[in-house]
Motif scaffolding. Structure first.
Motif, mmCIF file in Angstrom:
data_model
loop_
_atom_site.group_PDB
_atom_site.id
_atom_site.type_symbol
_atom_site.label_atom_id
_atom_site.label_comp_id
_atom_site.label_asym_id
_atom_site.label_seq_id
_atom_site.Cartn_x
_atom_site.Cartn_y
_atom_site.Cartn_z
ATOM 1 N N ASN A 45 0.884 -1.285 -0.024
ATOM 2 C CA ASN A 45 0.050 0.085 0.034
ATOM 3 C C ASN A 45 0.759 1.503 0.032
ATOM 4 O O ASN A 45 0.484 2.192 -0.729
ATOM 5 N N SER A 46 2.105 1.159 0.992
ATOM 6 C CA SER A 46 2.796 2.219 0.820
ATOM 7 C C SER A 46 3.234 2.875 -0.523
ATOM 8 O O SER A 46 3.141 4.168 -0.867
ATOM 9 N N MET A 47 3.718 1.964 -1.352
ATOM 10 C CA MET A 47 4.390 2.081 -2.794
ATOM 11 C C MET A 47 3.189 2.547 -3.481
ATOM 12 O O MET A 47 3.191 3.351 -4.518
ATOM 13 N N ARG A 48 1.818 1.771 -3.582
ATOM 14 C CA ARG A 48 0.860 2.102 -4.209
ATOM 15 C C ARG A 48 0.319 3.525 -4.104
ATOM 16 O O ARG A 48 0.262 4.305 -4.973
ATOM 17 N N GLU A 49 0.427 4.142 -2.730
ATOM 18 C CA GLU A 49 0.082 5.483 -2.684
ATOM 19 C C GLU A 49 1.105 6.475 -3.236
ATOM 20 O O GLU A 49 0.701 7.552 -3.557
ATOM 21 N N ALA A 50 2.471 6.079 -2.917
ATOM 22 C CA ALA A 50 3.395 7.035 -3.512
ATOM 23 C C ALA A 50 3.334 7.226 -5.021
ATOM 24 O O ALA A 50 3.275 8.163 -5.506
ATOM 25 N N MET A 51 3.200 5.950 -5.541
ATOM 26 C CA MET A 51 3.071 5.938 -7.072
ATOM 27 C C MET A 51 1.603 6.697 -7.555
ATOM 28 O O MET A 51 1.744 7.414 -8.692
ATOM 29 N N GLY A 52 0.608 6.737 -6.791
ATOM 30 C CA GLY A 52 -0.378 7.325 -7.197
ATOM 31 C C GLY A 52 -0.234 8.835 -7.124
ATOM 32 O O GLY A 52 -0.556 9.576 -7.876
ATOM 33 N N VAL A 53 0.463 9.287 -6.103
ATOM 34 C CA VAL A 53 0.808 10.771 -6.036
ATOM 35 C C VAL A 53 1.897 10.966 -7.085
ATOM 36 O O VAL A 53 1.696 12.161 -7.769
ATOM 37 N N MET A 54 2.824 10.013 -7.471
ATOM 38 C CA MET A 54 3.687 10.369 -8.696
ATOM 39 C C MET A 54 3.187 10.162 -9.784
ATOM 40 O O MET A 54 3.838 10.522 -10.746
ATOM 41 N N GLN A 55 1.922 10.232 -10.146
ATOM 42 C CA GLN A 55 1.367 10.294 -11.487
ATOM 43 C C GLN A 55 1.434 11.583 -12.126
ATOM 44 O O GLN A 55 1.672 11.836 -13.136
ATOM 45 N N HIS A 56 1.561 12.489 -11.239
ATOM 46 C CA HIS A 56 1.652 14.058 -11.599
ATOM 47 C C HIS A 56 3.182 14.333 -11.923
ATOM 48 O O HIS A 56 3.963 13.874 -11.416
ATOM 49 N N HIS A 57 3.239 14.981 -13.183
ATOM 50 C CA HIS A 57 4.560 15.191 -13.768
ATOM 51 C C HIS A 57 5.347 16.060 -12.887
ATOM 52 O O HIS A 57 6.713 16.115 -12.848
ATOM 53 N N ASP A 58 4.671 16.877 -12.088
ATOM 54 C CA ASP A 58 5.557 17.679 -11.009
ATOM 55 C C ASP A 58 6.627 16.863 -10.254
ATOM 56 O O ASP A 58 7.605 17.289 -9.678
ATOM 57 N N ALA A 59 6.099 15.803 -10.032
ATOM 58 C CA ALA A 59 6.663 14.891 -9.036
ATOM 59 C C ALA A 59 8.244 14.467 -9.546
ATOM 60 O O ALA A 59 9.118 14.202 -8.696
ATOM 61 N N ILE A 60 8.442 14.512 -10.641
ATOM 62 C CA ILE A 60 9.470 13.951 -11.248
ATOM 63 C C ILE A 60 10.305 15.047 -12.029
ATOM 64 O O ILE A 60 11.477 14.753 -12.404
ATOM 65 N N THR A 61 9.779 16.131 -12.429
ATOM 66 C CA THR A 61 10.686 16.955 -13.519
ATOM 67 C C THR A 61 11.110 18.107 -12.900
ATOM 68 O O THR A 61 11.917 19.142 -13.478
ATOM 69 N N GLY A 62 11.141 18.269 -11.565
ATOM 70 C CA GLY A 62 11.683 19.530 -10.919
ATOM 71 C C GLY A 62 10.754 20.535 -10.869
ATOM 72 O O GLY A 62 11.288 21.838 -10.356
#
Lengths: 292, 184
Positions: free
Chosen positions: B5-22
């Motif tokens: 679940n922790s990873m699922r939740e993190a990945m859910g948040v990470m769907q937004h491009h802001d999470a990985i592009t700076g």
């Protein structure tokens, strides 16, 4: 003039000792050297009052120059040769280095770059790229992939659905590279592809050229909403980024030949992007015999 | 499933491009890193259980059941740092192939010693090589490691959706690395 040569299945890497220059021959039957070096663009600084005066920042790549600045033309190199892998360790500056790797049983050349902390004491934001160049006529065309699936054709200073007037020739020709970027010369029948280990920005700003953005450190916000400059730190210093490029290429085989370059690229992409998982376990409490 | 679940939740948040592009605030970037780390650590419970199940299946006909093995995924390998290979003279490298066809892979493990030997389960020596870690990597801020070299060997023909293990011993025997030529 002394040359040191590293070699594997079809690829050759030559280091000229006196100059530190490295040439990659992706098809050892063709005398077509691929050169690679690191450069940086300095980020534009604007007052953000109107669109054409926005700074280069987290959202927009807006370099000051059309031609990037070389970090170091002559890196200091060390060569390591052994039965499994041969490597050239290059140091370009105290914040830019690279390892060029030739694994004996592979058909590509691996370049592991390390950038950072990017110095900004001169009050200039910097956007660091790795640029590959080879004497090929590519007619302003290059290919980037779309989410790791099909390759899309990109033409320099061109949009397929409208007449475009390019005022920023560097950033206007940058495209997302999810896993690979490649160029082709249909006259010489040669293709060169660079596979990335992460999504990066990339372009081909001149015929026979490929460039990929590695790392950016900027000191101004671009006023698109973050309200912070892209100036990340860890342990009190600018971030260090480390990653890999896999270079593969050579003569495009006739239709039906197996394995085609595209097949080799796809196989390499699968092996690298869906790489096997490595786990380690301590074994001081049992012997090899017990383990086996 | 709860451990995912922790990873699922993190990945859910990470769907937004802001999470990985700076294109997010720095505190948000750091929060994503924290969430992902927690998620990966909890997923380790699952991978450990799954692998131990695989190991046990291979020992069904044995009278002695296989001992539970603790597998560390060494999340700092990107800066050539790994607690297991640095603190243990002997260690086991297990490589799992998630693809549906066999692949071969070069393994790189950061080590502090001068000589190592690698064996497969059939007691066959695997050709290996020690390569120094570049000084620029040794000097990465926040890298706390005793490893000065990387042990490199080839894991050949990893079975589809299967694994191979290798036993690494720190030994006094002269290694191939010492036979490597170094030119500047």
């Amino acid at each position: 003039g002394e040359l040191i040569t590293l070699q594997n299945n079809g690829n050759k890497v030559q280091l000229t000792v006196s100059t530190g220059e490295v040439q990659l021959f992706l098809d050892d039957k063709k005398d077509l050297p691929l050169h690679q070096n690191f450069y940086y663009y300095t980020g534009f600084t604007g007052d953000n009052r109107q669109f054409f005066n926005r700074s280069s920042g987290a959202y927009i790549f807006r370099p000051k120059q059309k031609t990037p600045i070389t970090i170091a033309p002559k890196p200091v190199s060390e060569v390591y040769k052994g039965p499994v892998v041969e490597e050239i360790h290059q140091v370009f500056s105290d914040w830019m280095s690279q390892v060029i790797r030739v694994y004996k049983e592979e058909n590509h050349v691996e370049l592991e770059w390390l950038v950072g902390p990017i110095p900004v004491e001169d009050n200039e934001g910097k956007e660091v790229i790795s640029k590959f160049s080879i004497e090929l006529e590519t007619n302003g065309t290059f290919y980037t992939d779309s989410n790791g699936r099909e390759l899309l054709e990109r033409k320099r200073n061109f949009r397929s659905t409208w007449e475009v007037n390019i005022s920023e020739p560097v950033s206007a020709n940058y495209y997302p590279v999810t896993s690979r970027i490649l160029i082709r010369d249909t006259t010489k029948n040669v293709e060169v592809a660079v596979l990335t280990d992460r999504a990066q920005g990339g372009s081909s700003l001149g015929d026979g050229e490929i460039e990929l953005m590695l790392h950016r450190r900027l000191i101004h916000d671009d006023a698109f909403g973050v309200e912070e400059a892209l100036n990340e730190t860890a342990f009190g210093k600018g971030l260090v980024a480390r990653g890999k490029h896999y270079v593969i290429g050579g003569t495009i085989p006739p239709v039906g030949a197996s394995p085609s370059l595209a097949a080799l690229e796809r196989d390499l992409a699968q092996r690298k992007l869906l790489s096997p998982w490595t786990f380690l376990s301590p074994a001081d409490d049992f012997t090899f015999k017990q383990w086996a | 499933k709860v451990d995912l679940n922790s990873m699922r939740e993190a990945m859910g948040v990470m769907q937004h491009h802001d999470a990985i592009t700076g294109t997010e605030k720095q505190v948000v970037a750091e929060d994503y890193a924290r969430m992902l780390h927690l998620g990966i650590v909890e997923c380790d419970i699952i991978t450990n259980t799954a692998f131990n199940k695989l190991f046990t299946n291979n020992h069904l006909e044995d009278t002695n059941p296989a001992p539970q093995v603790n597998l560390d995924s060494c999340m700092l390998l990107n800066i050539s740092q790994c607690e297991v290979s640095e603190k243990s003279s002997n260690f086991v490298v297990t490589v799992y192939n998630p693809l549906s066809h066999p692949v071969s892979l070069y393994i790189r493990v950061p080590v502090p010693g001068q000589t190592y030997s690698v064996k497969d389960p059939n007691n066959k020596d695997v050709v290996s090589q020690l390569i120094p870690i570049p000084t620029s990597v040794l000097n990465i801020p926040g890298r706390f490691s005793s490893a000065t070299s990387e042990l490199v060997f080839r894991a050949v023909s990893l079975p589809p959706l299967g694994y191979r293990s290798y036993y690494v011993t720190g030994s006094k025997k002269k290694s191939t690395a010492q036979e490597s030529t170094t030119e500047e």
